[in-house]
Motif scaffolding. Structure first.
Motif: not given
Length: 264
Positions: A56-81
């Protein structure tokens, strides 16, 4: 198109868009500094409790999957949605696509959320489009960017994304257009996180411009700055410093004189 690009670079400098990054542990510092150098403001955060609200306060989002784990993946999915719900642009950097089944499964989930821009090397784009004609070598490409044009167009058609393929010549495609940017330096491949930093810069441009124009401007800015920074650099260490300085101080005259752009 070239005359349209510099005003977009200037727009980032004057508007200082806030760019949320969920990126890999190797490149956080590089990515944040690249965004600051071009005039944007970085946020590096991945806590589930705040990633959706941050959109709500950012103008863009960048997702980079270089060092994945399950917690970060869920964060990415929530942020993109959340970014999609708010109409915010977001960039996907599919680092190491094709290397493991887990990585590919995560990418399938992220693609289903329709990234605004996808930026990767040729091997990653080929793997993402499931063109298994080349092997993945970790985060490095084993294919030239020109070999991935068909795959890039397929991804663009399927997901509605602008797709950037990095290489000796960087290639940007959407449904009808193609831009080739023939700037850069081989020395950039000797510093970790250069592609990741480029993806972050694309996020900054996506905050101020339509996706295709943003992608071309972002790729041009980063590749050209890398080329100029490499001139006179003693090696990878000094290149990093010179790159940040060039991203910060690049002038319109330098941009116009050195950019090698072809739009099809």
């Amino acid at each position: 198109m070239q005359q349209l690009l510099w005003p977009l670079v200037q727009a980032v400098r004057t508007q200082s868009p806030l760019v949320h990054n969920i990126t890999n542990l190797v490149v956080m510092n590089n990515t944040a500094n690249a965004l600051l150098a071009v005039g944007a403001s970085p946020i590096m955060a991945h806590a589930h409790a705040e990633v959706a609200q941050l959109q709500t306060i950012c103008q863009a989002l960048v997702l980079n999957i270089g060092t994945l784990d399950e917690y970060w993946v869920e964060a990415m999915l929530q942020a993109a949605a959340a970014a999609n719900a708010l109409g915010r642009p977001w960039v996907l950097d599919p680092v190491g696509a094709g290397a493991t089944a887990y990585r590919d499964d995560v990418l399938r989930q992220l693609l289903a959320l329709r990234p605004t821009i996808i930026r990767g090397n040729a091997s990653e784009i080929l793997a993402l489009a499931r063109h298994h004609t080349t092997a993945t070598k970790g985060v490095d490409s084993t294919a030239a960017s020109t070999e991935a044009v068909t795959a890039a167009r397929q991804l663009s058609a399927q997901w509605g994304s602008v797709v950037c393929v990095s290489g000796e010549t960087d290639i940007v495609v959407d449904g009808t257009r193609r831009a080739d940017i023939a700037n850069g330096s081989p020395l950039l491949t000797r510093v970790t996180g250069m592609g990741c930093s480029a993806s972050a810069v694309l996020g900054a441009l996506a905050a101020v411009a339509p996706p295709f124009e943003a992608a071309v401007a972002g790729v041009a800015l980063f590749s050209l700055s890398g080329e100029l920074a490499a001139t006179g650099a003693a090696g990878p260490g000094s290149l990093q410093v010179r790159l940040l300085d060039t991203l910060h101080s690049l002038t319109e005259a330098e941009f116009t004189a050195h950019l090698r752009l072809r739009v099809w």
